[in-house]
Write an enzyme that holds these catalytic residues in place. Sequence first.
Site, short mmCIF file in Angstrom:
data_model
loop_
_atom_site.label_atom_id
_atom_site.label_comp_id
_atom_site.label_asym_id
_atom_site.label_seq_id
_atom_site.Cartn_x
_atom_site.Cartn_y
_atom_site.Cartn_z
CB SER A 14 -0.89 0.01 1.24
OG SER A 14 -0.07 0.04 2.39
CB CYS B 258 1.11 -5.72 1.48
SG CYS B 258 -0.33 -4.99 2.27
CB CYS C 11 1.57 -4.53 9.42
SG CYS C 11 1.56 -3.06 8.37
N1 DGL Z 1 2.12 -2.97 4.89
C1 DGL Z 1 0.86 -3.58 4.94
C2 DGL Z 1 0.80 -4.90 5.64
O1 DGL Z 1 1.79 -5.60 5.67
C3 DGL Z 1 -0.42 -2.83 4.85
C4 DGL Z 1 -0.57 -1.59 5.55
C5 DGL Z 1 -1.84 -0.84 5.26
O2 DGL Z 1 -1.90 -0.23 4.18
O3 DGL Z 1 -2.75 -0.82 6.08
O4 DGL Z 1 -0.21 -5.30 6.13
#
Ligand code: DGL
Length: 262
Positions: A12, A74, A183
């Site tokens: 994202s 992600c 995350c």
């Molecule tokens: N970096 C992302 C993940 O690993 C998503 C973060 C987001 O956009 O909420 O979940």
Amino acid sequence: MEREKPIAFFDSGAGGLTVLALAARLLPAENFLYFGDTANAPYGSKSKEEVRALSMQAAKFLVEKGSKALVVACNTATSAAVDLLRQEFSLPVIGMEPAIKPALAEGGKVLVMATPLTLREEKFRRLYHRYATGTDEVALLPCPGLVELIESGIIAGPALENLLSTLFRELNTAEITTVVLGCTHYLFIKNTLQKMLPGVKFIDGNLGTVRQLKRVLAAKNLLRPAGNPGGQVELFASGGEPSLTLLRKLYKIAFEQGEGEV
Ligand code: DGL
């Protein structure tokens, strides 16, 4: 030749740069493309349908640029859309998930920090029920607001510490022994988390994902021969400048703090 093509990553926003940086260090003969969907971050507070549509768009952009594999860097996009991406595209798609299995192997009390969508999703529920045998060994903590802060370039300091204190308010932090960074953005704030939760072990899925990427490429004879000059990294952001400037800055930080072996 297929194996000469770059490996593509998306997230994202900046979080997936932590996975990209590790891959760039550990697979130095490869070249990379990275797409940060900064115009649409965060994914974690959106609906599953929205994240599926955005993930499709991101993957299409990278596949059309010519990539030999796609890493969904992600946890949120993986939980919502990895099945769809595997159906739609013929290249290998590598996803990621919160590293709950190795965390539970440590024993003690595990805290899983992730986005609201990741923790709500069926994929996580299945993972959780496969490995967690007692309800009091794992605490789940959705962290709304954290990705927004990191995307605004704040990875240390009082605003971050205040938000974390609010998120931790209902928890008995003294009993936590292991934290799962579920995350990819949260790797950027590991120093602050370590300061606020002293003595706790932190586990993330980045090294596991890069190892899986290497295994998949090797099995398909898609790895560039070792010793070939690689290391080209091209960054793209749907939000344009200044989000691209932030991605460049955070990539440098992620690359410098990279750790692990493949
Ligand atoms: N970096 C992302 C993940 O690993 C998503 C973060 C987001 O956009 O909420 O979940």
